[in-house]
Design an enzyme around this catalytic site. Structure first.
Site, PDB file in Angstrom:
ATOM      1  N   CYS A 146       0.878  -1.161   0.000  1.00  0.00           N
ATOM      2  CA  CYS A 146       0.000   0.000   0.000  1.00  0.00           C
ATOM      3  C   CYS A 146       0.920   1.216   0.000  1.00  0.00           C
ATOM      4  O   CYS A 146       1.904   1.223  -0.741  1.00  0.00           O
ATOM      5  CB  CYS A 146      -0.966  -0.039   1.182  1.00  0.00           C
ATOM      6  SG  CYS A 146      -0.195  -0.320   2.797  1.00  0.00           S
ATOM      7  N   LYS A 147       0.652   2.221   0.808  1.00  0.00           N
ATOM      8  CA  LYS A 147       1.550   3.375   0.831  1.00  0.00           C
ATOM      9  C   LYS A 147       2.732   3.154   1.768  1.00  0.00           C
ATOM     10  O   LYS A 147       3.882   3.365   1.399  1.00  0.00           O
ATOM     11  CB  LYS A 147       0.784   4.643   1.224  1.00  0.00           C
ATOM     12  CG  LYS A 147      -0.093   5.188   0.107  1.00  0.00           C
ATOM     13  CD  LYS A 147      -0.683   6.544   0.480  1.00  0.00           C
ATOM     14  CE  LYS A 147      -1.484   7.113  -0.694  1.00  0.00           C
ATOM     15  NZ  LYS A 147      -2.104   8.425  -0.351  1.00  0.00           N
TER      16      LYS A 147
END
Length: 213
Positions: free
Chosen positions: A133-134
């Site tokens: 994800c981030k």
């Protein structure tokens, strides 16, 4: 779920080195001049399954060394141009599951999304595979936590791993989501596919793919 890149012909295994995590940043070199720098929060989940935060261009040589076939991207934003070009150049299949990054996992992550994502993760034809994800903490942590429940990990060990990667950013709502995830609902995703563990050389274990009759 969106499949952004088509898979290409499989490469022979063992053509590039895979570095091992030993509690320190994974930094190495090829031919003494290319530094292999892993993405933030990188970790090995299982044989052929990796996790991390969002890769940047400095991480591309390291990702190339993993011989990735697939990437699972858990954010709703479009993949950056540089990352999309890297995926295309390497023949990597990119699966995008747009999960909003909020503090309430129950409000943003559905069981259906997790089941669909786990279906991609469990299929060894997609391995080696990277989940990110981030920051590799919350959305990735929830997915890996649900995967651990499929592996019959005790809940305390699942939470311990989640906290290890989330650190001071650990969210009780994420851990509650993992706790409440019902692994029996995955049976809806395997009507035609059976997954099981089997020995795979040197006593390692991985998920196997087999069609039902």
């Amino acid at each position: 779920m969106m499949i952004l890149e088509a898979a290409v012909a499989e490469e022979e295994e063992g053509t590039r080195p895979i570095l091992e995590r030993r509690g320190e940043p994974l930094i190495g070199s090829v031919a003494g001049d290319v530094h292999l720098i892993p993405p933030s929060n990188f970790g090995v989940v299982d044989v052929g399954i990796f996790r991390s935060g969002f890769p940047i261009s400095d991480n591309f040589p390291f990702l190339e060394s993993l011989n990735l076939r697939s990437i699972v991207y858990l954010c709703p934003e479009p993949y950056p141009a540089a990352n999309a070009e890297f995926v295309r150049s390497q023949g990597i299949r990119l699966f995008q599951f747009g999960i909003e990054g909020t503090r309430e996992a129950f409000a943003t992550i559905s069981n259906h999304t997790i089941m669909e994502t786990l279906g991609v993760l469990l299929d060894v034809r997609n391995h080696p595979i990277l989940i990110h994800c981030k920051r590799g903490k919350h959305r990735t942590g929830c997915l890996v936590g649900c995967f651990r429940k499929l592996q019959n990990w005790c809940l305390s060990s699942v939470h311990e791993e989640y906290i290890k990667f989330a650190s001071v950013k650990a969210r009780p709502s994420d851990m509650k989501f993992i706790e409440m995830f019902d692994v029996s609902c995955m049976m809806q995703c395997v009507l035609h596919i059976l997954y099981q563990y089997h020995g795979c050389g040197n006593h390692t274990r991985r998920l196997a793919y087999q069609k039902t009759s």
